[in-house]
Motif scaffolding. Structure first.
Motif, PDB file in Angstrom:
ATOM      1  N   GLN A   1       6.093   6.351  -5.520  1.00 16.29           N
ATOM      2  CA  GLN A   1       5.183   5.777  -4.533  1.00 16.29           C
ATOM      3  C   GLN A   1       4.615   4.441  -5.023  1.00 16.29           C
TER       4      GLN A   1
ATOM      5  N   ARG B   1       5.042   0.807  -3.274  1.00 17.91           N
ATOM      6  CA  ARG B   1       3.876  -0.006  -2.927  1.00 17.91           C
ATOM      7  C   ARG B   1       4.056  -1.437  -3.433  1.00 17.91           C
ATOM      8  N   HIS B   2       4.552  -1.574  -4.651  1.00 19.97           N
ATOM      9  CA  HIS B   2       4.788  -2.908  -5.180  1.00 19.97           C
ATOM     10  C   HIS B   2       5.824  -3.647  -4.335  1.00 19.97           C
TER      11      HIS B   2
ATOM     12  N   GLN C   1       4.259  -4.889  -1.208  1.00 20.23           N
ATOM     13  CA  GLN C   1       3.359  -6.013  -1.449  1.00 20.23           C
ATOM     14  C   GLN C   1       4.118  -7.312  -1.723  1.00 20.23           C
TER      15      GLN C   1
END
Length: 230
Positions: A111, A115-116, A119
Motif C-alpha cells: 500500500q 501511495r508513492h 503521488q
C-alpha cells in the motif's frame, strides 16, 4: 533599447519527481523470495537433493571461510541444466504460485508503494533477489511498470549461474550505474540496507527491533523512521 527582464531560472530539482527506494525481501514480501524459489527447486527434484547431499563435505569445508561460497554452490545445483529461456519459464511459474499464497506479502508495504506511485514519485525496487524472479512476482501483483535494480544470473556451460549479488554496498553501486547517487526516501529492513539508507534524505526501517534500529542509526549517524508493517 529597453532592458530585458532577467528571469530567475526555475528550479530543476523542484520539477523532478522524488526518488523512493524499496527493498523487496522483508519489506514487500515476508521471507527471502529467491530462497523460497531455490527450496522449491530442490523439493521438486530428488537428484538435486542427492547431489547437494553428496556435496556436503565440500560445503562444510568452505563454510568456515565463507558463507557465500557454499550458497553459490547450492544455487548452481538448483539451476543445473537450466538455460536462459528455461530459467525464465521456471521463475515466472514460481512467481505466479508465490503470488497466490495467503499472507505471503506485506499488505502495508504494498500500500505504501502504491501511495508513492499515486503521488507521482519515481519508485524503484532495489533487491538482492534475482531480476527475472522479482520482476515476475511484481507483475503478478499488478505492479508491472516498476523500475527494478536486482541481482543477476548469466548462462554457463551447465546452467544459469550467479553474476551479481545485489546486496549491501552493491545496491549503491548498482544504483550509481542506474544513474542515481542520492534519493529522497529509502525503505529497508536490515543492516544489509544501511549503505542504501545512508544516502536517503529519509531512511525508513521496516519491522526493525529496537536493537536493530540502534545499530542502523549508529551506522547512519542520525535518526531514522521506524514503521511496523503487516
Amino acid at each position: 533599447m529597453p532592458e530585458q527582464e532577467t528571469l530567475a531560472p526555475a528550479s530543476v530539482d523542484a520539477a523532478l519527481p522524488r526518488v523512493v527506494l524499496f527493498d523487496f525481501d522483508g519489506v514487500l514480501i515476508r521471507g527471502d523470495s529467491f530462497y523460497l524459489f531455490m527450496r522449491e527447486r530442490y523439493r521438486r527434484s530428488w537428484w538435486r537433493r542427492l547431489l547437494a547431499l553428496l556435496s556436503t563435505p565440500l560445503l562444510l569445508l568452505q563454510l568456515p571461510f565463507s558463507r557465500r561460497l557454499p550458497m553459490r554452490l547450492l544455487v548452481r545445483i538448483a539451476l543445473l541444466g537450466l538455460g536462459e529461456q528455461a530459467y525464465r519459464v521456471a521463475a515466472n511459474a514460481f512467481a505466479a504460485t508465490l503470488a497466490r499464497r495467503p499472507r505471503q506479502f506485506c499488505r502495508d508495504g504494498l500500500q505504501a508503494l502504491r501511495r508513492h506511485q499515486a503521488q507521482g514519485d519515481r519508485v524503484i525496487v532495489v533487491t538482492g533477489c534475482e531480476h527475472t524472479l522479482v520482476s515476475g512476482i511484481l507483475q503478478q501483483l499488478g505492479l508491472a511498470n516498476l523500475e527494478i535494480v536486482a541481482s543477476q544470473l548469466h548462462p554457463g556451460w551447465l546452467g544459469m549461474r550467479p553474476r551479481w549479488h545485489n546486496v549491501g554496498r552493491r545496491k549503491v553501486q548498482s544504483l550509481a550505474r542506474h544513474g542515481l547517487s542520492e534519493w529522497q526516501v529509502a525503505y529497508g529492513d536490515s543492516m544489509h540496507d544501511a549503505a542504501m539508507l545512508k544516502l536517503a534524505a529519509e531512511a525508513v526501517l521496516v519491522n526493525g527491533t529496537p536493537t536493530l534500529c540502534k545499530k542502523v542509526e549508529k551506522a547512519l549517524g542520525r535518526a531514522i523512521t521506524r514503521v511496523e508493517w503487516f
